[in-house]
Structure formats: structure tokens, C-alpha cells
Scaffold this motif. Sequence first.
Motif, PDB file in Angstrom:
ATOM      1  N   GLN A  19      -1.778   0.866   6.220  1.00 25.64           N
ATOM      2  CA  GLN A  19      -2.842   1.806   5.743  1.00 25.64           C
ATOM      3  C   GLN A  19      -3.987   1.224   4.981  1.00 25.64           C
ATOM      4  OE1 GLN A  19      -2.654   5.199   6.807  1.00 25.64           O
ATOM      5  NE2 GLN A  19      -0.861   4.962   7.878  1.00 25.64           N
ATOM      6  N   CYS A  20      -5.395   1.780   5.472  1.00 27.63           N
ATOM      7  CA  CYS A  20      -6.448   1.116   4.476  1.00 27.63           C
ATOM      8  C   CYS A  20      -7.354   2.317   4.865  1.00 27.63           C
ATOM      9  CB  CYS A  20      -6.845  -0.040   4.901  1.00 27.63           C
ATOM     10  SG  CYS A  20      -6.990  -0.461   6.801  1.00 27.63           S
ATOM     11  N   LEU A  71      -4.378  -2.834  13.054  1.00 29.54           N
ATOM     12  CA  LEU A  71      -3.702  -2.916  14.209  1.00 29.54           C
ATOM     13  C   LEU A  71      -3.443  -4.501  14.142  1.00 29.54           C
ATOM     14  CD1 LEU A  71      -5.289  -0.437  16.687  1.00 29.54           C
ATOM     15  CD2 LEU A  71      -2.996  -0.210  15.378  1.00 29.54           C
ATOM     16  N   TYR A  72      -4.494  -5.303  14.725  1.00 29.37           N
ATOM     17  CA  TYR A  72      -4.621  -6.741  14.788  1.00 29.37           C
ATOM     18  C   TYR A  72      -5.880  -7.283  14.757  1.00 29.37           C
ATOM     19  CZ  TYR A  72      -6.393  -5.553  19.245  1.00 29.37           C
ATOM     20  OH  TYR A  72      -7.215  -4.927  20.326  1.00 29.37           O
ATOM     21  N   ILE A 110       0.666  -4.469  -2.664  1.00 31.41           N
ATOM     22  CA  ILE A 110       1.118  -4.643  -0.984  1.00 31.41           C
ATOM     23  C   ILE A 110       2.233  -5.652  -1.232  1.00 31.41           C
ATOM     24  CG2 ILE A 110      -0.105  -6.678  -0.514  1.00 31.41           C
ATOM     25  CD1 ILE A 110      -0.336  -5.764   2.334  1.00 31.41           C
ATOM     26  N   ASN A 111       3.516  -5.558  -0.303  1.00 31.25           N
ATOM     27  CA  ASN A 111       4.578  -6.337  -0.127  1.00 31.25           C
ATOM     28  C   ASN A 111       4.447  -7.373   0.882  1.00 31.25           C
ATOM     29  OD1 ASN A 111       5.732  -4.726  -2.452  1.00 31.25           O
ATOM     30  ND2 ASN A 111       6.911  -3.326  -0.919  1.00 31.25           N
ATOM     31  N   ARG A 168      -8.554 -10.107   4.397  1.00 27.32           N
ATOM     32  CA  ARG A 168      -7.490 -10.330   5.680  1.00 27.32           C
ATOM     33  C   ARG A 168      -6.281 -10.851   5.054  1.00 27.32           C
ATOM     34  NH1 ARG A 168     -10.905 -14.930   4.798  1.00 27.32           N
ATOM     35  NH2 ARG A 168      -9.951 -16.758   4.848  1.00 27.32           N
ATOM     36  N   PHE A 169      -6.297 -11.334   3.883  1.00 28.14           N
ATOM     37  CA  PHE A 169      -5.042 -11.956   3.542  1.00 28.14           C
ATOM     38  C   PHE A 169      -4.235 -10.524   3.129  1.00 28.14           C
ATOM     39  CE2 PHE A 169      -7.603 -15.722   2.208  1.00 28.14           C
ATOM     40  CZ  PHE A 169      -7.138 -16.433   3.118  1.00 28.14           C
ATOM     41  N   TRP A 170      -4.748  -9.404   2.920  1.00 32.73           N
ATOM     42  CA  TRP A 170      -4.018  -8.368   2.650  1.00 32.73           C
ATOM     43  C   TRP A 170      -3.834  -7.276   3.687  1.00 32.73           C
ATOM     44  CZ3 TRP A 170      -2.549 -10.713  -1.269  1.00 32.73           C
ATOM     45  CH2 TRP A 170      -3.413 -11.364  -2.108  1.00 32.73           C
ATOM     46  N   LEU A 171      -4.172  -7.715   4.826  1.00 30.62           N
ATOM     47  CA  LEU A 171      -3.792  -7.112   6.133  1.00 30.62           C
ATOM     48  C   LEU A 171      -2.633  -7.363   6.907  1.00 30.62           C
ATOM     49  CD1 LEU A 171      -7.527  -6.541   7.210  1.00 30.62           C
ATOM     50  CD2 LEU A 171      -6.167  -4.797   6.332  1.00 30.62           C
TER      51      LEU A 171
END
Length: 189
Positions: A113-114, A76-77, A132-133, A105-108
Motif C-alpha cells: 500500500q502507498c 503492482l510492478y 516495511i518488512n 523504488r527500494f521500498w516498493l
Amino acid sequence: MSNNYSIHSLKPGLKVIIFKEPCIIKSSFFVKPGKGQAFTRVKFKSFLSGKTVELNFKATDRLKKANIKEIDSIYLYNDNSFWYFLDNSTFEEIHVIKEIIDFKRFWLIPQCQCSLTVWKKNVISVNVNNFINLKVIQTSPVIKKNSINNSLKMAILETGVSIKVPYFIKINDYIKVDTRKCKYISRVK
């Protein structure tokens, strides 16, 4: 169902307790030396420290099953202290401390989804998608004479991570990134 695994039943992917920590089995090999007693060499990775270790076990040894749960969630955030996720099945909000998130954190990005790995009611790991894009927000322009020798340049992506990209990538391009290796894969059309 037993709470223990015999050494002969170990296989990659099983989650066990070793040195009072939850670990995942990476490999298991039976060894019969010329002299001495046969043993099983087990390679495992700790969920808490991330370290990979090899240990030898006798045939009579047993390992305790780790009661680990995987929760499918949506990111979410964050507020720089906690990262907040939504459990897909119960719709409860789950917060995760910064130390657990670490480099992931660099991929969120919001709404991705995770899965969360939970042990003893605490999140011990966040598992992001392998690919991830992400949007390129800063990169240097290509200088013609440098493009012949250097086919890669640095780019900063929307999450703040810096990676090497081909010279033809521009600001506002979306690229596919391998999150395991922090490596450019392709440009996304």
C-alpha cells in the motif's frame, strides 16, 4: 471556499503554491521585531524539488491554495521506465516515471500500500509506509573476533538496497526497516 490563504491562517500541513510550485507548510511563526513591521516566517517544502526553504511574509500577503490530491494505491510492478500502481477507489492503473520514484523504488514490493500525490493530473510524489518488512538476500557471515568490536554488518535486501544490520541477522531473515532513514529497526519473527 476561497482559493487563497491569509498569512495568519497558515499552519503545518497546508498545501500552497509558492514560486509556481506546490509546497507543503512545515512551520509558521509570527515575528514582531523591536523595530520595523511585524511579519510571519514560513518554512515550506517543495513537492517537486524536495527543497525546504524559509520565507518572510507581510500580514497582507496571501498564498494560493495548491489543488493537490492524494490517491490511495497498491504498487503492482515496474518495467524500469515506469512503475505501475492500482488506484484503490477507481481500480485504474496509474503509471509513474522513474524520476518521480527515485530512491523510493527500494521500498516498493508488489502489493504494498502507498499513496500517490497528484497535481495538475500528474503524479508528483510517491509516499511509502514509514516501516516495511523486507527479506535479507545477502550478508556476510560473522567472524567471532570481529563480532566483539563491530556490532553491525552490511546486508542486501530483496529490493536491492544495502543497509547495516546487527551481526546476528542471516540470509532469508525478514527485518523491519525505517524507510525515512534507511535504517534497520528489528528482526521480524
